[in-house]
Each structure stands twice: as structure tokens, then as C-alpha cells.
Design an enzyme around this catalytic site. Structure first.
Site, PDB file in Angstrom:
ATOM      1  N   ALA A  65       0.850  -1.181   0.000  1.00 57.17           N
ATOM      2  CA  ALA A  65       0.000   0.000   0.000  1.00 57.17           C
ATOM      3  C   ALA A  65       0.889   1.236   0.000  1.00 57.17           C
ATOM      4  O   ALA A  65       2.061   1.178   0.391  1.00 57.17           O
ATOM      5  CB  ALA A  65      -0.903  -0.020   1.219  1.00 57.17           C
ATOM      6  N   GLY A 109       0.582  -5.232   0.865  1.00 54.69           N
ATOM      7  CA  GLY A 109      -0.643  -5.338   0.072  1.00 54.69           C
ATOM      8  C   GLY A 109      -0.399  -5.945  -1.303  1.00 54.69           C
ATOM      9  O   GLY A 109      -1.296  -6.548  -1.888  1.00 54.69           O
ATOM     10  N   GLU A 112      -0.440  -9.566  -0.733  1.00 53.00           N
ATOM     11  CA  GLU A 112      -1.831  -9.923  -0.420  1.00 53.00           C
ATOM     12  C   GLU A 112      -2.699  -9.921  -1.672  1.00 53.00           C
ATOM     13  O   GLU A 112      -3.600 -10.755  -1.824  1.00 53.00           O
ATOM     14  CB  GLU A 112      -2.371  -8.954   0.643  1.00 53.00           C
ATOM     15  CG  GLU A 112      -1.643  -9.129   1.973  1.00 53.00           C
ATOM     16  CD  GLU A 112      -1.937  -8.050   3.001  1.00 53.00           C
ATOM     17  OE1 GLU A 112      -1.981  -8.358   4.192  1.00 53.00           O
ATOM     18  OE2 GLU A 112      -2.103  -6.863   2.619  1.00 53.00           O
ATOM     19  N   GLU A 132       5.102  -5.231   6.856  1.00 48.91           N
ATOM     20  CA  GLU A 132       4.369  -4.165   7.549  1.00 48.91           C
ATOM     21  C   GLU A 132       4.911  -3.900   8.944  1.00 48.91           C
ATOM     22  O   GLU A 132       4.887  -2.772   9.430  1.00 48.91           O
ATOM     23  CB  GLU A 132       2.872  -4.521   7.657  1.00 48.91           C
ATOM     24  CG  GLU A 132       2.105  -4.433   6.355  1.00 48.91           C
ATOM     25  CD  GLU A 132       2.092  -5.733   5.561  1.00 48.91           C
ATOM     26  OE1 GLU A 132       3.016  -6.556   5.733  1.00 48.91           O
ATOM     27  OE2 GLU A 132       1.162  -5.912   4.771  1.00 48.91           O
TER      28      GLU A 132
HETATM   29  N1  CO8 Z   1       4.484   3.173  -0.907  1.00 51.24           N
HETATM   30  C1  CO8 Z   1       4.851   4.353  -1.472  1.00 51.24           C
HETATM   31  N2  CO8 Z   1       5.976   4.503  -2.179  1.00 51.24           N
HETATM   32  C2  CO8 Z   1       6.766   3.427  -2.331  1.00 51.24           C
HETATM   33  C3  CO8 Z   1       6.458   2.179  -1.787  1.00 51.24           C
HETATM   34  C4  CO8 Z   1       5.242   2.072  -1.049  1.00 51.24           C
HETATM   35  N3  CO8 Z   1       4.805   0.917  -0.513  1.00 51.24           N
HETATM   36  N4  CO8 Z   1       7.431   1.306  -2.093  1.00 51.24           N
HETATM   37  C5  CO8 Z   1       8.330   1.978  -2.812  1.00 51.24           C
HETATM   38  N5  CO8 Z   1       7.927   3.262  -2.956  1.00 51.24           N
HETATM   39  C6  CO8 Z   1       8.635   4.332  -3.671  1.00 51.24           C
HETATM   40  C7  CO8 Z   1       9.867   4.809  -2.922  1.00 51.24           C
HETATM   41  O1  CO8 Z   1       9.507   5.730  -1.931  1.00 51.24           O
HETATM   42  C8  CO8 Z   1      10.687   5.398  -4.023  1.00 51.24           C
HETATM   43  O2  CO8 Z   1      10.174   6.672  -4.337  1.00 51.24           O
HETATM   44  P1  CO8 Z   1      11.223   7.899  -4.640  1.00 51.24           P
HETATM   45  O3  CO8 Z   1      11.968   7.468  -5.859  1.00 51.24           O
HETATM   46  O4  CO8 Z   1      10.301   9.062  -4.883  1.00 51.24           O
HETATM   47  O5  CO8 Z   1      12.085   8.016  -3.446  1.00 51.24           O
HETATM   48  C9  CO8 Z   1      10.377   4.502  -5.230  1.00 51.24           C
HETATM   49  O6  CO8 Z   1       9.151   3.832  -4.897  1.00 51.24           O
HETATM   50  C10 CO8 Z   1      11.422   3.439  -5.429  1.00 51.24           C
HETATM   51  O7  CO8 Z   1      11.622   2.751  -4.227  1.00 51.24           O
HETATM   52  P2  CO8 Z   1      13.050   2.549  -3.535  1.00 51.24           P
HETATM   53  O8  CO8 Z   1      13.969   3.672  -3.903  1.00 51.24           O
HETATM   54  O9  CO8 Z   1      12.840   2.280  -2.096  1.00 51.24           O
HETATM   55  O10 CO8 Z   1      13.541   1.222  -4.293  1.00 51.24           O
HETATM   56  P3  CO8 Z   1      14.552   0.141  -3.756  1.00 51.24           P
HETATM   57  O11 CO8 Z   1      14.842  -0.760  -4.914  1.00 51.24           O
HETATM   58  O12 CO8 Z   1      15.704   0.748  -3.039  1.00 51.24           O
HETATM   59  O13 CO8 Z   1      13.722  -0.689  -2.651  1.00 51.24           O
HETATM   60  C11 CO8 Z   1      11.765  -1.834  -1.814  1.00 51.24           C
HETATM   61  C12 CO8 Z   1      12.586  -1.414  -3.061  1.00 51.24           C
HETATM   62  C13 CO8 Z   1      12.563  -2.840  -0.971  1.00 51.24           C
HETATM   63  C14 CO8 Z   1      10.505  -2.482  -2.324  1.00 51.24           C
HETATM   64  C15 CO8 Z   1      11.457  -0.589  -0.967  1.00 51.24           C
HETATM   65  O14 CO8 Z   1      10.907   0.401  -1.806  1.00 51.24           O
HETATM   66  C16 CO8 Z   1      10.470  -0.852   0.144  1.00 51.24           C
HETATM   67  O15 CO8 Z   1      10.833  -1.404   1.168  1.00 51.24           O
HETATM   68  N6  CO8 Z   1       9.196  -0.437  -0.066  1.00 51.24           N
HETATM   69  C17 CO8 Z   1       8.187  -0.560   0.941  1.00 51.24           C
HETATM   70  C18 CO8 Z   1       7.713  -1.986   1.099  1.00 51.24           C
HETATM   71  C19 CO8 Z   1       6.681  -2.066   2.194  1.00 51.24           C
HETATM   72  O16 CO8 Z   1       6.941  -1.788   3.346  1.00 51.24           O
HETATM   73  N7  CO8 Z   1       5.462  -2.508   1.835  1.00 51.24           N
HETATM   74  C20 CO8 Z   1       4.363  -2.627   2.763  1.00 51.24           C
HETATM   75  C21 CO8 Z   1       3.544  -1.372   2.756  1.00 51.24           C
HETATM   76  S1  CO8 Z   1       2.259  -1.400   3.965  1.00 51.24           S
HETATM   77  C22 CO8 Z   1       1.084  -2.327   3.240  1.00 51.24           C
HETATM   78  O17 CO8 Z   1       1.184  -2.806   2.155  1.00 51.24           O
HETATM   79  C23 CO8 Z   1      -0.161  -2.530   4.020  1.00 51.24           C
HETATM   80  C24 CO8 Z   1      -1.234  -3.122   3.141  1.00 51.24           C
HETATM   81  C25 CO8 Z   1      -2.537  -2.977   3.826  1.00 51.24           C
HETATM   82  C26 CO8 Z   1      -3.664  -3.124   2.848  1.00 51.24           C
HETATM   83  C27 CO8 Z   1      -4.800  -2.382   3.370  1.00 51.24           C
HETATM   84  C28 CO8 Z   1      -6.039  -2.920   2.846  1.00 51.24           C
HETATM   85  C29 CO8 Z   1      -7.025  -2.963   3.929  1.00 51.24           C
END
Ligand code: CO8
Length: 258
Positions: A65, A109, A112, A132
Site C-alpha cells: 500500500a 498489500g 496480499e 508491515e
Molecule cells: N508506498 C509508497 N511509495 C513506495 C512504496 C510504497 N509501498 N514502495 C516503494 N515506494 C517508492 C519509494 O519511496 C521510491 O520513491 P522515490 O523514488 O520518490 O524516493 C520509489 O518507490 C522506489 O523505491 P526505492 O527507492 O525504495 O527502491 P529500492 O529498490 O531501493 O527498494 C523496496 C525497493 C525494498 C521495495 C522498498 O521500496 C520498500 O521497502 N518499499 C516498501 C515496502 C513495504 O513496506 N510494503 C508494505 C507497505 S504497507 C502495506 O502494504 C499494508 C497493506 C494494507 C492493505 C490495506 C487494505 C485494507
């Protein structure tokens, strides 16, 4: 409806939905999930479509998300706004098969969402995780429920409690993923699965999907009864006559999906 967060096209018998927020690794927000729900409803109503393929980019199926959108949300925002969830179950309720073609990150998400699909085809780079806990939240859309059912309690606890990622090989070993192919082949493989399905009877495919999903919702006795009723009902289909006659006449069946 004009889409901004997904790209939708028809590929023969397949409806193809590509998540398209490259600036945020396809992070899910209300717009994306609403658009996905709309696209799935369209494909479900389209008689020419047999199954749907859901994919992302080579780097990410979906990295979860949208954290930026969630960061300042209050409990009331999440609860009253029904954040992301108002169209969330649409993938599950779609009666036609849905195949996730996953390359790169399928996290939170995103994992999921893939788990709501009926089949997951993974590229070699696929990484699944429920990170998360790192953000100070538990999974909220099936991570603690579908992951143990798909991969077992041990892996689910491990992934959810430590936030570590599972690669494609491990995901296939534990039964989360059906097939692994080279990243650049992941969508083609999923489309080939739809082509195979298109040679069968659509009502029977729908019965099978309904019946397998019932296994996760009920007791074995009730599930077996549900399956038996579907089996009996299939004898009301023209496709059953065609399928069995084709076998006896040693020819390929020409199913008409009725
Ligand atoms: N949300 C928003 N932006 C994101 C997300 C995200 N989940 N993931 C990556 N991005 C963005 C980064 O901020 C970055 O943006 P910018 O270039 O502007 O700085 C761009 O995407 C590229 O990402 P990275 O530079 O971080 O890329 P890397 O290759 O270094 O890392 C990763 C990739 C490991 C995937 C890293 O981006 C990461 O850890 N992302 C977050 C993963 C995460 O924590 N996911 C869980 C989110 S919470 C969730 O999903 C709850 C779901 C609940 C569902 C609700 C329904 C009821």
C-alpha cells in the site's frame, strides 16, 4: 472509465491488467484498487474473456500500500474511509480465473493482492513479503490469513514477524507459487495458461474455481458435498455432452461455454 493507475487490454481470451504507478513501485492506493475493481467487473461481464492476468512491472508487481498516503492517516480516516478495502475483495469475488504474473517485489498489500489471485506465476526475481511490521502496523488485507493457508504457519509467522522476503524458489517450494519462469516470460506464461483454459468450458472453469475456494471456507464434508453438487450440475451442460462425445469419437472437443 479512463484509468490512471492501471493499463487494461484484451489479449485474445485474456483480460490483461497492468498495475501502472512506476514512480512508487506500483504502490496501491484507493484509485488503483477502485480502477482494478472496475476493470475486473468489465472482464467478468465480457463473454469473450475467459480469464484475467494481473501483472506489474519487471521491478515490482506491487510494493504494498502507498506509505506516503497512509503516513498521516488517523484511525478514523482508515475506518470511515475504508482505506483501500472498498474494492479489495473484487479480485477474490471475480468468478473467472485470475492469474497473477509476478516479477520483482510483491510486498505487503502487493503480496496480499497476488495471494487473492487463483494462480501465481513468478519470475525468477520475484520477492514476496509482509514487511508491515517494519512500519509499525500488522498486515491488513490477508497476510496473516491467506499466507498461512498458502504457505503454512511457519513461513507465515517468519515472514510477518521478521519482515524478511521470500524469493521465487522458496515461494514455489512452500506452495505459494505455481510456476517459475524467466522474468521476461512471466506475462507470456500467464497468457499461455489462459489460452489453455480457453480450450475448456468456461462454466466448468468457474465451477472449479468456486469449488477449490470453498475448500478454504468450510469443512471437508460440506466442501465435498458442494463439489458433488457441481459435478452433478455439469451434466446439465451442452459442454459435458460435447466433451465426452469428442473423447469417444477421438476428436478435439469444441466447447461452446454453455
Ligand atoms: N508506498 C509508497 N511509495 C513506495 C512504496 C510504497 N509501498 N514502495 C516503494 N515506494 C517508492 C519509494 O519511496 C521510491 O520513491 P522515490 O523514488 O520518490 O524516493 C520509489 O518507490 C522506489 O523505491 P526505492 O527507492 O525504495 O527502491 P529500492 O529498490 O531501493 O527498494 C523496496 C525497493 C525494498 C521495495 C522498498 O521500496 C520498500 O521497502 N518499499 C516498501 C515496502 C513495504 O513496506 N510494503 C508494505 C507497505 S504497507 C502495506 O502494504 C499494508 C497493506 C494494507 C492493505 C490495506 C487494505 C485494507
Amino acid at each position: 472509465m479512463a484509468y490512471s493507475a492501471i493499463v487494461v487490454e484484451k489479449r485474445g481470451p485474456a483480460g490483461l491488467v497492468r498495475l501502472n504507478r512506476p514512480e512508487a513501485l506500483n504502490a496501491l492506493n484507493d484509485t488503483l484498487v477502485d480502477e482494478l475493481g472496475h476493470a475486473l467487473a468489465g472482464f467478468e461481464a465480457d463473454d469473450a474473456i475467459v480469464a484475467i492476468v494481473l501483472t506489474g512491472s519487471e521491478k515490482a508487481f506491487a510494493a504494498g500500500a502507498d506509505i506516503a498516503a497512509m503516513a498521516t492517516m488517523s484511525w478514523m480516516d482508515a475506518y470511515r474511509g475504508d482505506y483501500i478495502t472498498r474494492n479489495w475483495e473484487r479480485v477474490k469475488t471475480c468468478r473467472k480465473p485470475v492469474i497473477a504474473a509476478v516479477s520483482g517485489f510483491a510486498l505487503g498489500g502487493g503480496c496480499e493482492l497476488a495471494m487473492m489471485c487463483d494462480i501465481i506465476v513468478a519470475g525468477e526475481s520475484a520477492k514476496f513479503g509482509q514487511p508491515e511490521v517494519r512500519l509499525g502496523i500488522p498486515p491488513g488485507a490477508g497476510g496473516t490469513q491467506r499466507l498461512p493457508r498458502a504457505a503454512g504457519k511457519a513461513k507465515a509467522m517468519d515472514l510477518c514477524l521478521t519482515a524478511r522476503f521470500m524469493d521465487a524458489a522458496e515461494a514455489e517450494r512452500v506452495g505459494l507459487v505455481s510456476r517459475i519462469v524467466a522474468d521476461e516470460r512471466v506475462v507470456d506464461e500467464a497468457l499461455a495458461i489462459v489460452d489453455t483454459m480457453a480450450g475448456y468450458s468456461l462454466p466448468v472453469l468457474m465451477m472449479i474455481k468456486e469449488s477449490v475456494n470453498r475448500a478454504f471456507e468450510t469443512t471437508l464434508t460440506e466442501g465435498l458435498l458442494f463439489e458433488r453438487r457441481s459435478f452433478h450440475a455439469a451434466f446439465g451442460l451442452e459442454d459435458q455432452k460435447e466433451g465426452m462425445n469428442a473423447f469417444l469419437e477421438k476428436r478435439k472437443a469444441d466447447f461452446r461455454h454453455r
